[in-house]
Design a protein around this motif. Structure first.
Motif: not given
Length: 282
Positions: A215-243
């Motif tokens: 397991g671990g933890i995510k820290a999102f630097l970018v987290k958006e929601k959008t839609k192109i036609l009928f397809i939902p998109l979620s652009p994300q950029l993140y850092l993680t740390a875990g084990y």
């Protein structure tokens, strides 16, 4: 170094063909091997570094269906041990105790496809089926102090392990604060394959089990929601740390070498490591 470059390039090609995102991880921890077939009755343990390309949990077109994957290359330092299972009748030299060094390297890959039983704005709990492949190998190195009989019977070589697995996973994640998510996973699988070392006369078909958890933890630097036609998109950029913890067990590996006082034994390989990563997703 060439193996690491090949691993990264292969992973990038895989991602370009099949993935909408990925996480690049570096890990550091320990590995251990327990098996008498290597000539030592004690656990062989050493530091290990890992290089991974991973996707922990990705929903397909915003549905409850999801996939995940992990591709990892492992490389350890050398561990030197006395071969305490050496056959004294093969070499009756008084007080002679040969030494061998061991080094683990290899590749492990797994793909999951599953369904979220619980899927909300802030988290998920999902179950999945998995398929995977493990290709670790243990390099065996003679000591310069070993005599010619040992070097002839137990030369420098590779103990190659190749297993395929099928099983299931449980995955969960929850956003405890805005842009901060904790996640966890556990997998269990049946595996089958071969263990080979041509120089030591090991050639054995094997069955066994595979287990991983972490397991671990995510820290999102970018987290958006959008839609192109009928397809939902979620652009994300993140850092993680875990084990992460992995355990491969194979049963009744057979060896035919008169220099060792063992004809077959189980083999257990484990690794445990912390990791840091950076990821993106669309």
């Amino acid at each position: 170094m060439k193996r690491k470059i090949f691993f990264v390039v292969s992973g990038l090609l895989f991602l370009n063909s099949f993935s909408e995102g990925a996480e690049f991880r570096y890990g550091s921890g320990s590995f251990s091997v327990e098996s008498n077939i290597l000539g030592n009755s004690q656990k062989i343990e050493e530091d290990v570094s890992t290089y991974s390309i991973s996707e922990e949990h990705k929903n397909i077109f915003g549905s409850r269906l999801f996939y995940s994957f992990n591709i990892t290359f492992l490389s350890s330092k050398k561990e030197q041990r006395i071969i305490d299972l050496y056959n004294s009748s093969y070499d009756p030299t008084p007080g002679y105790k040969p030494e061998m060094s061991y080094k683990l390297e290899g590749f492990d890959g797994q793909i999951d496809v599953g369904l979220d039983l619980l899927h909300t704005e802030n988290g998920y709990i999902g179950v999945s089926g998995l398929v995977g492949i493990s290709l670790p190998y243990i390099k065996n190195y003679n000591s310069d102090n070993n005599n010619s009989l040992t070097k002839q019977a137990l030369p420098d070589s590779k103990t190659k392990i190749k297993t395929y697995r099928i099983g299931g996973s449980l995955k969960a994640g929850y956003e405890i604060f805005p842009r901060i998510q904790i996640f966890g996973f556990i997998s269990y699988a049946y595996q089958t394959g071969k263990v080979e070392n041509d120089c030591w006369n090991i050639d054995s078909s094997v069955d066994g089990t595979y287990f991983t958890a972490g397991g671990g933890i995510k820290a999102f630097l970018v987290k958006e929601k959008t839609k192109i036609l009928f397809i939902p998109l979620s652009p994300q950029l993140y850092l993680t740390a875990g084990y992460k913890y992995d355990k491969w067990v194979v049963k009744e590996v057979k060896i035919n070498n008169i220099a060792l006082n063992v004809s077959k034994d189980d083999m257990s390989i484990t690794d445990s490591y912390g990791f840091l990563g950076i990821g993106y997703s669309f």
